[in-house]
Design a protein around this motif. Structure first.
Motif, mmCIF file in Angstrom:
data_model
loop_
_atom_site.group_PDB
_atom_site.id
_atom_site.type_symbol
_atom_site.label_atom_id
_atom_site.label_comp_id
_atom_site.label_asym_id
_atom_site.label_seq_id
_atom_site.Cartn_x
_atom_site.Cartn_y
_atom_site.Cartn_z
ATOM 1 N N ALA A 184 -48.683 1.302 40.558
ATOM 2 C CA ALA A 184 -48.982 1.532 39.139
ATOM 3 C C ALA A 184 -47.985 2.531 38.578
ATOM 4 O O ALA A 184 -47.670 3.532 39.220
ATOM 5 N N VAL A 185 -47.475 2.227 37.391
ATOM 6 C CA VAL A 185 -46.662 3.192 36.658
ATOM 7 C C VAL A 185 -47.486 3.556 35.423
ATOM 8 O O VAL A 185 -47.702 2.720 34.543
ATOM 9 N N THR A 186 -47.989 4.764 35.392
ATOM 10 C CA THR A 186 -48.910 5.122 34.315
ATOM 11 C C THR A 186 -48.720 6.570 33.881
ATOM 12 O O THR A 186 -48.120 7.373 34.592
ATOM 13 N N ASN A 187 -49.257 6.860 32.700
ATOM 14 C CA ASN A 187 -49.116 8.210 32.151
ATOM 15 C C ASN A 187 -50.395 9.035 32.331
ATOM 16 O O ASN A 187 -50.401 10.207 32.020
ATOM 17 N N VAL A 236 -38.810 12.947 28.824
ATOM 18 C CA VAL A 236 -37.946 12.334 29.837
ATOM 19 C C VAL A 236 -37.479 13.392 30.837
ATOM 20 O O VAL A 236 -37.455 13.148 32.051
ATOM 21 N N ALA A 237 -37.153 14.574 30.341
ATOM 22 C CA ALA A 237 -36.726 15.656 31.252
ATOM 23 C C ALA A 237 -37.815 15.917 32.291
ATOM 24 O O ALA A 237 -37.550 16.025 33.490
ATOM 25 N N GLU A 238 -39.047 15.980 31.812
ATOM 26 C CA GLU A 238 -40.191 16.222 32.688
ATOM 27 C C GLU A 238 -40.347 15.081 33.707
ATOM 28 O O GLU A 238 -40.652 15.299 34.871
ATOM 29 N N THR A 239 -40.115 13.866 33.262
ATOM 30 C CA THR A 239 -40.307 12.687 34.123
ATOM 31 C C THR A 239 -39.240 12.592 35.220
ATOM 32 O O THR A 239 -39.515 12.148 36.332
ATOM 33 N N ILE A 240 -38.022 13.034 34.903
ATOM 34 C CA ILE A 240 -36.973 12.879 35.931
ATOM 35 C C ILE A 240 -36.725 14.154 36.748
ATOM 36 O O ILE A 240 -36.205 14.084 37.862
ATOM 37 N N ALA A 241 -37.111 15.308 36.187
ATOM 38 C CA ALA A 241 -36.717 16.613 36.748
ATOM 39 C C ALA A 241 -36.718 16.700 38.273
ATOM 40 O O ALA A 241 -35.658 16.655 38.905
ATOM 41 N N ALA A 271 -48.557 3.559 18.147
ATOM 42 C CA ALA A 271 -47.256 3.015 18.558
ATOM 43 C C ALA A 271 -46.730 3.823 19.742
ATOM 44 O O ALA A 271 -46.621 5.046 19.672
ATOM 45 N N ALA A 272 -46.438 3.137 20.820
ATOM 46 C CA ALA A 272 -45.916 3.822 22.005
ATOM 47 C C ALA A 272 -44.462 4.221 21.757
ATOM 48 O O ALA A 272 -43.642 3.380 21.383
ATOM 49 N N THR A 273 -44.165 5.482 21.931
ATOM 50 C CA THR A 273 -42.768 5.942 21.753
ATOM 51 C C THR A 273 -42.332 6.725 22.991
ATOM 52 O O THR A 273 -41.615 6.205 23.837
ATOM 53 N N LYS A 274 -42.833 7.961 23.108
ATOM 54 C CA LYS A 274 -42.366 8.775 24.243
ATOM 55 C C LYS A 274 -42.826 8.198 25.579
ATOM 56 O O LYS A 274 -42.130 8.329 26.581
ATOM 57 N N THR A 275 -43.969 7.518 25.590
ATOM 58 C CA THR A 275 -44.403 6.931 26.870
ATOM 59 C C THR A 275 -43.458 5.795 27.269
ATOM 60 O O THR A 275 -43.197 5.595 28.448
ATOM 61 N N PHE A 276 -42.925 5.079 26.276
ATOM 62 C CA PHE A 276 -41.971 4.006 26.583
ATOM 63 C C PHE A 276 -40.709 4.585 27.224
ATOM 64 O O PHE A 276 -40.249 4.092 28.250
ATOM 65 N N LEU A 277 -40.151 5.616 26.611
ATOM 66 C CA LEU A 277 -38.926 6.189 27.188
ATOM 67 C C LEU A 277 -39.167 6.658 28.619
ATOM 68 O O LEU A 277 -38.317 6.487 29.489
ATOM 69 N N CYS A 278 -40.345 7.222 28.852
ATOM 70 C CA CYS A 278 -40.635 7.705 30.207
ATOM 71 C C CYS A 278 -40.834 6.539 31.191
ATOM 72 O O CYS A 278 -40.452 6.628 32.352
ATOM 73 N N GLN A 279 -41.403 5.445 30.706
ATOM 74 C CA GLN A 279 -41.530 4.261 31.582
ATOM 75 C C GLN A 279 -40.144 3.734 31.958
ATOM 76 O O GLN A 279 -39.890 3.367 33.109
ATOM 77 N N VAL A 280 -39.258 3.697 30.974
ATOM 78 C CA VAL A 280 -37.895 3.228 31.252
ATOM 79 C C VAL A 280 -37.242 4.172 32.262
ATOM 80 O O VAL A 280 -36.595 3.737 33.226
ATOM 81 N N ALA A 281 -37.447 5.479 32.071
ATOM 82 C CA ALA A 281 -36.872 6.458 33.002
ATOM 83 C C ALA A 281 -37.397 6.216 34.423
ATOM 84 O O ALA A 281 -36.630 6.244 35.391
ATOM 85 N N VAL A 282 -38.683 5.937 34.546
ATOM 86 C CA VAL A 282 -39.250 5.681 35.880
ATOM 87 C C VAL A 282 -38.652 4.404 36.483
ATOM 88 O O VAL A 282 -38.365 4.353 37.683
ATOM 89 N N MET A 283 -38.425 3.405 35.663
ATOM 90 C CA MET A 283 -37.823 2.173 36.186
ATOM 91 C C MET A 283 -36.392 2.439 36.673
ATOM 92 O O MET A 283 -35.958 1.893 37.690
ATOM 93 N N TYR A 284 -35.660 3.281 35.961
ATOM 94 C CA TYR A 284 -34.318 3.666 36.431
ATOM 95 C C TYR A 284 -34.402 4.393 37.779
ATOM 96 O O TYR A 284 -33.624 4.115 38.694
#
Ligand code: M6R
Length: 367
Positions: free
Chosen positions: A129-132, A20-25, A157-170
């Motif tokens: 597109a919101v993708t990893n 998440v830090a990487e996604t929002i930095a 099971a998607a875990t860290k990719t989910f948190l990062c998707q939520v971060a991108v939506m925020y």
């Protein structure tokens, strides 16, 4: 390669703070606004004028879309529909110029999501597109891309990719709110400060969480059915928690809007049923609490996810899993973590292969 963890899934759960830090930095450098004007992104003029948004996605990515709906509608006042891609693509949807369609797909290769995105484009909508995955098909089928920066995820099971998707939506919701003039600078500043607190809050929450959850997993793990309930922004968290448990432990789960319980699922409850209630602080918390009371009146057991410092929840639940306090709209990104770990611990207690659950593939390239 598992970095000392017993499974990829556990390793990836523990990578969530960094992901998440990487996604929002570099998108939250400004104190009073988000910057998304990056290579490959959509033209901001377009975001400024967007009147309607449709999110298409599957599985966990669909849940990230649901969280996006609440935040975009609340902060930017743009109406958002969220639809499972496999349904949307066959629905002859009403779509056209001026509509923004967001395809959320971790892999960027999910057949149904890609088909829904292509359909949207054919009808004249703009597609984001919101993708990893850089270079994935979704990046080619879209007019613009926002990358999650979770790194490679190996567990099915998607875990860290989910948190990062939520971060991108925020991030997107905040940018839209600024561009559309629906949120003043002080409020944006507050939310951005809280967004930046997320990585630390995740690390804090993960500290010792497995040890706290293990006894809960041992106590309720033998159950054959779990009900998950939540309201508003807590509902997608309930849906995601239920999906995690069913996909890796093979236990039947249902997830419901808590207010719908009386309209059916309450009939399932007996003394053996664990009910996971997402009960983080929010304007609808008192409503969730009354649903928890209804559950307990039937003799079922409540496992609540609550905000740290809320002492009242303890009176209405047998187990309380706590998450650090943030702005209430940001709580889902934390609230899902104890539910990932609960699913994980139950599946491991049952001796299952969580990284490769039966019948599931990491990327679903056929419809
Ligand atoms: O790659 P995608 O994000 O498009 O994948 C969507 C779903 O297949 C995926 O989220 C699936 O539900 C996960 N296994 C859930 O953990």
């Amino acid at each position: 390669e598992k970095g000392g963890f017993e499974t990829f899934m556990l390793k990836e759960i523990h990578e969530q703070a960094d992901a998440v830090a990487e996604t929002i930095a570099d998108r939250t450098v400004r104190e009073d606004g988000v910057d998304l004007d990056e290579p490959g992104a959509l033209d901001e003029e377009l975001l400024k004028g967007v009147k309607r948004i449709v999110v298409v996605a599957c599985g966990t990515s669909y849940h990230a879309g649901l969280i996006g709906r609440y935040t975009i509608e609340e902060w930017a006042r743009v109406p958002v529909e969220v639809e499972v891609a496999s349904e949307y693509r066959y629905r002859n949807p009403v779509l056209g110029q001026g509509d923004l369609v967001i395809g959320i797909t971790q892999s960027g290769e999910t057949a149904d999501t890609l088909a829904a995105m292509r359909l949207a484009r054919e009808r004249g909508a703009t597609v984001l597109a919101v993708t990893n995955v850089m270079g994935s098909q979704a990046t080619r089928d879209a007019d613009g891309v926002l990358f999650t920066r979770a790194g490679l995820e190996i567990g099915v099971a998607a875990t860290k990719t989910f948190l990062c998707q939520v971060a991108v939506m925020y991030l997107l919701a905040l940018r839209l709110a600024e561009l559309q003039g629906t949120m003043d600078a002080p409020r944006r500043r507050e939310l951005i400060a809280d967004l930046k607190r997320i990585p630390h809050a995740i690390a804090e929450l993960l500290e010792g969480e497995e040890e706290r959850i293990q006894p809960v997993a041992e106590r309720f793990g033998p159950s054959s059915f779990f009900l998950y309930i939540g309201r508003h922004i807590g509902l997608p968290v309930a849906l995601e928690g239920a999906l995690k448990l069913k996909e890796i432990s093979y236990i039947a789960t249902d997830a419901y809007a808590a207010g719908e319980m009386k309209h059916g699922p309450i009939a399932l409850l007996d003394e053996a049923t664990p009910v996971v209630a997402v009960a983080t602080d929010s304007p609808v918390l008192d409503k969730v609490v009354s649903n928890m009371q209804e559950v307990r009146a039937r003799g079922a057991h409540v496992i609540a996810v609550a905000t740290e410092g809320n002492t009242e929840i303890g009176e209405h639940a047998e187990v309380v899993l706590r998450v650090p306090k943030l702005d209430w709209m940001l709580q889902p990104i934390l609230a899902v973590i104890p539910l990932q770990l609960l699913a994980y611990a139950i599946a491991r207690t049952r001796g299952l292969n969580v990284d490769q659950p039966r019948n599931l593939a990491k990327t679903v390239t056929v419809e």
